[in-house]
Design a protein around this motif. Structure first.
Motif, PDB file in Angstrom:
ATOM      1  N   SER A 206       0.815  -1.217   0.000  1.00 19.52           N
ATOM      2  CA  SER A 206       0.000   0.000   0.000  1.00 19.52           C
ATOM      3  C   SER A 206       0.848   1.267   0.000  1.00 19.52           C
ATOM      4  N   ASN A 207       2.077   1.167   0.513  1.00 25.73           N
ATOM      5  CA  ASN A 207       2.945   2.347   0.510  1.00 25.73           C
ATOM      6  C   ASN A 207       3.384   2.732  -0.900  1.00 25.73           C
ATOM      7  N   SER A 215      -0.865  -0.548   6.641  1.00 26.21           N
ATOM      8  CA  SER A 215      -0.913  -1.393   7.845  1.00 26.21           C
ATOM      9  C   SER A 215       0.463  -1.935   8.217  1.00 26.21           C
ATOM     10  N   ASP A 216       1.344  -2.036   7.228  1.00 28.65           N
ATOM     11  CA  ASP A 216       2.691  -2.527   7.515  1.00 28.65           C
ATOM     12  C   ASP A 216       3.668  -2.009   6.466  1.00 28.65           C
ATOM     13  N   VAL A 217       4.953  -2.251   6.698  1.00 28.83           N
ATOM     14  CA  VAL A 217       5.975  -1.896   5.718  1.00 28.83           C
ATOM     15  C   VAL A 217       6.233  -3.136   4.863  1.00 28.83           C
ATOM     16  N   ASP A 218       5.974  -3.033   3.578  1.00 37.66           N
ATOM     17  CA  ASP A 218       6.189  -4.142   2.642  1.00 37.66           C
ATOM     18  C   ASP A 218       7.416  -3.851   1.795  1.00 37.66           C
ATOM     19  N   LEU A 219       8.362  -4.780   1.790  1.00 32.12           N
ATOM     20  CA  LEU A 219       9.589  -4.593   1.020  1.00 32.12           C
ATOM     21  C   LEU A 219       9.866  -5.801   0.138  1.00 32.12           C
ATOM     22  N   ILE A 220      10.349  -5.541  -1.079  1.00 30.77           N
ATOM     23  CA  ILE A 220      10.846  -6.594  -1.966  1.00 30.77           C
ATOM     24  C   ILE A 220      12.359  -6.434  -2.050  1.00 30.77           C
ATOM     25  N   PHE A 282       2.853  -7.913  -5.332  1.00 28.69           N
ATOM     26  CA  PHE A 282       3.143  -7.378  -4.002  1.00 28.69           C
ATOM     27  C   PHE A 282       3.296  -5.858  -4.003  1.00 28.69           C
ATOM     28  N   GLY A 283       3.153  -5.249  -5.160  1.00 30.64           N
ATOM     29  CA  GLY A 283       3.421  -3.821  -5.246  1.00 30.64           C
ATOM     30  C   GLY A 283       2.199  -2.968  -5.459  1.00 30.64           C
ATOM     31  N   PHE A 288      -6.632  -4.254  -6.006  1.00 29.15           N
ATOM     32  CA  PHE A 288      -6.013  -4.540  -7.295  1.00 29.15           C
ATOM     33  C   PHE A 288      -5.398  -5.938  -7.282  1.00 29.15           C
ATOM     34  N   SER A 289      -4.784  -6.322  -6.155  1.00 29.52           N
ATOM     35  CA  SER A 289      -4.211  -7.663  -6.032  1.00 29.52           C
ATOM     36  C   SER A 289      -5.284  -8.735  -6.192  1.00 29.52           C
ATOM     37  N   LYS A 290      -6.436  -8.496  -5.570  1.00 31.48           N
ATOM     38  CA  LYS A 290      -7.544  -9.454  -5.716  1.00 31.48           C
ATOM     39  C   LYS A 290      -7.982  -9.557  -7.167  1.00 31.48           C
TER      40      LYS A 290
END
Length: 298
Positions: A206-207, A215-220, A282-283, A288-290
């Motif tokens: 979401s960032n 809700s969280d920090v998502d990193l690839i 994941f980005g 949109f992911s759904k």
């Protein structure tokens, strides 16, 4: 004001998401997005487009110049008779229009007020803020007279629970990133210190689409082998990563600390070959992911 209508539909979809009413949440969210598009300029449409609910994509071109006359009484038949630019019914159902009318007349919506005042829903929303607890688990806990973190911690003692739920017991209600956005940049900076020239770190989830409520920090993490183990060792050694569980061979769900508060972090590792599809998966935002997962399944 239309902003009030927008805020109420946003709250409706957020509450229904929290309590596991996915169908209602998606419906309310669709109304929220449509109203935002009606009320905002082109820059909003461009920034929001990656996470649109595509079930109404064909109406976008029709509504871009449409103005919602919120200073007048919203009368379904009157709107239909006037034929204002487009057929209003093609954007909103009669039930939705009645809700909009109620908000404009009273400044509130009874359905939302009832949800907020419902003790069980309050308990569900409290419990789902705990790491590892979703709506179904929250309902189960409430049936067992568990309504908050203190009761959950006591209930889980001497019980076998998953590793993710163990993090929930240990850290309780994880802090909101929406109110602590500096924590996101802090997390990215710490990981960047480890990254070598042959690797990349990409802020995702979401960032990446500038969500106002991450809700969280998502990193690839992208490297030649698609491995995560050495990075995790580094983050633990630097005392950045307080705790974590593996959600896949090269994926973790963890907790980091910033300014004496705890936050969630989700890190996935991949190779350059698969980076594009990882970014697609994941980005982007939840809806949109759904949407793209459904295409893949079909």
């Amino acid at each position: 004001m239309l902003e009030k209508v927008i805020d109420i539909f946003r709250e409706l979809y957020k509450i229904n998401e929290d309590i596991g009413e996915e169908f209602k949440a998606a419906s309310y969210r669709e109304t929220y997005v449509k109203l935002k598009i009606l009320n905002e300029n082109d820059s909003f449409k461009k920034s929001f487009n990656p996470d649109l609910n595509f079930s109404f994509k064909n109406t976008l071109s029709k509504i871009q110049n449409f103005k919602f006359f919120y200073e007048e009484e919203v009368d379904y038949n009157l709107i239909k008779k006037r034929n204002l630019i487009i057929n209003f019914q093609s954007l909103f159902t009669k039930k939705t229009l009645l809700k909009i009318k109620e908000i404009l007349e009273k400044g509130s919506l009874k359905i939302l007020d009832d949800l907020i005042e419902n003790p069980k829903i309050r308990s569900i929303r409290t419990l789902t803020k705990i790491f590892g607890i979703g709506p179904s688990t929250a309902n189960f806990l409430i049936e067992n007279n568990v309504n908050n973190f203190k009761e959950y911690k006591k209930w889980s003692k001497n019980r076998e629970i998953s590793k993710i739920k163990e993090l929930g017991v240990k850290y309780g209600n994880i802090s909101s990133l929406a109110k602590n956005r500096e924590a996101i940049q802090f997390a990215v900076s710490v990981v960047h210190l480890y990254i070598k020239k042959s690797e990349k770190v990409i802020l995702s989830g979401s960032n990446r689409i500038s969500s106002s409520t991450p809700s969280d920090v998502d990193l690839i993490i992208c490297n030649k082998r698609g491995k995560i183990s050495s990075l995790i060792s580094y983050l633990v050694e630097k005392k950045f990563l307080k705790d974590y569980v593996k959600s896949g061979e090269n994926e973790i769900l963890g907790v980091f600390e910033w300014e004496k508060k705890f936050f969630r972090i989700d890190i996935k590792a991949t190779t350059p070959k698969h980076l594009a599809t990882y970014l697609l998966y994941f980005g982007s935002g939840k809806y949109f992911s759904k949407f793209i997962r459904k295409i893949a399944k079909d």
